[in-house]
Design a protein around this motif. Structure first.
Motif, short mmCIF file in Angstrom:
data_model
loop_
_atom_site.label_atom_id
_atom_site.label_comp_id
_atom_site.label_asym_id
_atom_site.label_seq_id
_atom_site.Cartn_x
_atom_site.Cartn_y
_atom_site.Cartn_z
N ASP A 138 0.82 -1.21 0.00
CA ASP A 138 0.00 0.00 0.00
C ASP A 138 0.85 1.26 0.00
O ASP A 138 0.54 2.23 -0.69
CB ASP A 138 -0.91 0.02 1.23
N LEU A 139 1.91 1.23 0.80
CA LEU A 139 2.81 2.38 0.92
C LEU A 139 4.24 1.90 1.05
O LEU A 139 4.48 0.79 1.51
CB LEU A 139 2.45 3.23 2.16
N VAL A 140 5.16 2.79 0.66
CA VAL A 140 6.58 2.44 0.73
C VAL A 140 7.36 3.63 1.28
O VAL A 140 7.13 4.78 0.89
CB VAL A 140 7.14 2.08 -0.67
N ILE A 141 8.25 3.34 2.23
CA ILE A 141 9.26 4.32 2.64
C ILE A 141 10.38 4.18 1.62
O ILE A 141 11.11 3.19 1.62
CB ILE A 141 9.78 4.05 4.06
N ALA A 142 10.50 5.16 0.72
CA ALA A 142 11.41 5.04 -0.42
C ALA A 142 12.56 6.04 -0.33
O ALA A 142 12.34 7.22 -0.08
CB ALA A 142 10.64 5.25 -1.72
N SER A 143 13.76 5.55 -0.57
CA SER A 143 14.94 6.41 -0.54
C SER A 143 15.24 7.04 -1.89
O SER A 143 16.16 7.84 -2.02
CB SER A 143 16.16 5.62 -0.06
N GLN A 144 14.44 6.66 -2.91
CA GLN A 144 14.60 7.26 -4.23
C GLN A 144 13.34 7.03 -5.04
O GLN A 144 12.54 6.14 -4.74
CB GLN A 144 15.82 6.67 -4.95
N LEU A 153 2.43 8.88 -5.93
CA LEU A 153 2.85 10.12 -5.29
C LEU A 153 4.03 9.86 -4.37
O LEU A 153 4.08 8.83 -3.69
CB LEU A 153 1.69 10.73 -4.50
N TYR A 154 4.95 10.81 -4.35
CA TYR A 154 6.10 10.75 -3.44
C TYR A 154 6.03 11.97 -2.53
O TYR A 154 6.20 13.10 -2.99
CB TYR A 154 7.42 10.79 -4.22
N GLU A 155 5.78 11.74 -1.25
CA GLU A 155 5.73 12.84 -0.30
C GLU A 155 6.98 12.82 0.57
O GLU A 155 7.23 11.83 1.27
CB GLU A 155 4.47 12.75 0.57
N PRO A 156 7.81 13.87 0.54
CA PRO A 156 9.05 13.88 1.33
C PRO A 156 8.76 13.85 2.83
O PRO A 156 7.90 14.56 3.33
CB PRO A 156 9.72 15.19 0.92
N ILE A 157 9.50 12.99 3.54
CA ILE A 157 9.31 12.89 5.00
C ILE A 157 10.60 13.16 5.77
O ILE A 157 10.57 13.44 6.97
CB ILE A 157 8.75 11.52 5.41
N LEU A 158 11.76 13.06 5.09
CA LEU A 158 13.03 13.23 5.79
C LEU A 158 14.15 13.51 4.80
O LEU A 158 14.19 12.90 3.73
CB LEU A 158 13.35 11.96 6.59
N LEU A 275 7.52 9.09 1.41
CA LEU A 275 6.41 8.16 1.61
C LEU A 275 5.72 8.06 0.26
O LEU A 275 5.17 9.04 -0.24
CB LEU A 275 5.43 8.67 2.67
N ALA A 276 5.79 6.88 -0.36
CA ALA A 276 5.26 6.69 -1.70
C ALA A 276 4.01 5.81 -1.66
O ALA A 276 3.93 4.85 -0.89
CB ALA A 276 6.31 6.05 -2.60
N TYR A 277 3.03 6.15 -2.50
CA TYR A 277 1.81 5.34 -2.60
C TYR A 277 1.11 5.62 -3.92
O TYR A 277 1.32 6.66 -4.56
CB TYR A 277 0.87 5.62 -1.43
N ASP A 278 0.31 4.67 -4.34
CA ASP A 278 -0.48 4.79 -5.56
C ASP A 278 -1.85 5.33 -5.18
O ASP A 278 -2.65 4.62 -4.57
CB ASP A 278 -0.60 3.42 -6.25
N LYS A 279 -2.12 6.56 -5.52
CA LYS A 279 -3.36 7.21 -5.09
C LYS A 279 -4.60 6.57 -5.69
O LYS A 279 -5.71 6.77 -5.18
CB LYS A 279 -3.33 8.69 -5.45
N VAL A 287 -3.52 6.18 4.16
CA VAL A 287 -2.44 7.14 3.98
C VAL A 287 -2.33 8.04 5.20
O VAL A 287 -1.23 8.28 5.73
CB VAL A 287 -2.66 8.00 2.71
N GLU A 288 -3.46 8.55 5.67
CA GLU A 288 -3.45 9.47 6.81
C GLU A 288 -2.96 8.79 8.08
O GLU A 288 -2.29 9.41 8.91
CB GLU A 288 -4.85 10.06 7.03
N GLU A 289 -3.28 7.50 8.26
CA GLU A 289 -2.82 6.82 9.47
C GLU A 289 -1.30 6.69 9.48
O GLU A 289 -0.66 6.91 10.50
CB GLU A 289 -3.47 5.44 9.60
#
Length: 302
Positions: A138-144, A153-158, A275-279, A287-289
């Motif tokens: 569902d979601l991925v913590i992605a480094s690239q 969508l790729y939302e920057p978290i760090l 934080l990447a996910y397919d909307k 996503v919000e959780e």
């Protein structure tokens, strides 16, 4: 009105023959078990057990009450257990992909803040993003950003910064002199002559740092190749050698003065974690959780 827990405690005492063991079975305190029994005895109008050293012996009244209620209480307990299990099973499942180091250091301490069931897969960004595209995550913590799509969508978290670390006892006198002289050739030579830990044979983090600071590829033959940055940091803290790692992973060891930051580079080498996910495939609630979970993380400030 009789409290159901009074009956549950009574049956546990009857079957265990001991107040302490009954309380342990029910995961309640012994004083609470005593209160339950006293309340039921008052309601029943007589003693349910004779108390002898280390044992509770049922009275005739206790035997009669046990025969009358044990079947009903056990049936109700099964219904209660089944209901709780179904309620748990009905919680939404979030399938999260993450690098092992990020999950262990940042998310594990926050797991109690998530109400959904969390199924986690570990791996590198490329593999995890492929699983996301296939609908397996569902979601991925992605480094690239490895997949470009209008739906993903790729939302920057760090923003992570790469630093060179070593054991707290490493001799840095010559290296600091090279830094003071701004002698990049001497700095590079000193670094190359150290014992290196690397994440992989392709020197992924080392290569990026070298290109940014020396404008060329590193000529380094690592002594140790360990595909886990957290293990590398711990190994350096307990032994020796140097490596290039993410600052947020090293922060705890730096604070505890188990390792030292040798150099963060003449030019900072940074990377954004997303934080990447397919909307088109995931609910906004999931996503919000995960976003709320990430917001509880306190990343270090360098």
């Amino acid at each position: 009105m009789v409290n159901f827990e009074w009956y549950r405690t009574f049956i546990a005492i009857y079957q265990q023959g001991n107040l302490t063991r009954a309380a342990q079975e029910l995961s309640i305190s012994q004083p609470n078990a005593s209160v339950h029994l006293a309340s039921l005895e008052q309601y029943a109008g007589g003693k349910l057990f004779d108390r002898i050293p280390r044992k509770m012996v049922p009275t005739e009244l206790g035997k009669k009450l046990y025969i009358q209620v044990v079947g009903s209480v056990e049936s109700l307990s099964l219904v209660e257990t089944s209901f709780r299990r179904k309620a748990l099973d009905n919680r939404p499942v979030i399938k999260l992909g993450s690098p092992l180091e990020f999950f262990f250091s940042q998310i594990t301490p926050q797991l109690e803040n998530i109400s959904s069931q969390l199924h986690v897969s570990f791996g590198v960004a490329k593999d995890l993003m492929q699983q996301l595209a296939e609908g397996k995550l569902d979601l991925v913590i992605a480094s690239q950003k490895t997949i470009e799509s209008k739906h993903i969508l790729y939302e920057p978290i760090l923003t992570e910064n790469f630093i060179i670390i070593g054991n707290k006892n490493i001799d840095l006198q010559d290296f600091r002199q090279h830094l003071e002289n701004q002698d990049l050739n001497a700095i590079e030579k000193w670094l190359i002559n150290q014992e290196w830990y690397a994440y992989s044979n392709d020197l992924v983090f080392i290569r990026r740092f070298w290109l940014k600071n020396f404008n060329k590829r590193p000529i380094i033959l690592p002594k140790y190749i360990i595909p886990n940055l957290s293990v590398i940091i711990k190994s350096i803290a307990e032994g020796g050698g140097i490596s290039i790692v993410s600052d947020y992973l090293a922060q705890e060891f730096i604070n505890q003065e188990k390792i030292t930051v040798i150099w963060d580079g003449a030019a900072q080498t940074s990377n954004t974690i997303y934080l990447a996910y397919d909307k088109s495939k995931i609910s906004i609630e999931k996503v919000e959780e995960i976003k709320r979970l990430i917001e509880t993380i306190r990343f270090p400030n360098f």
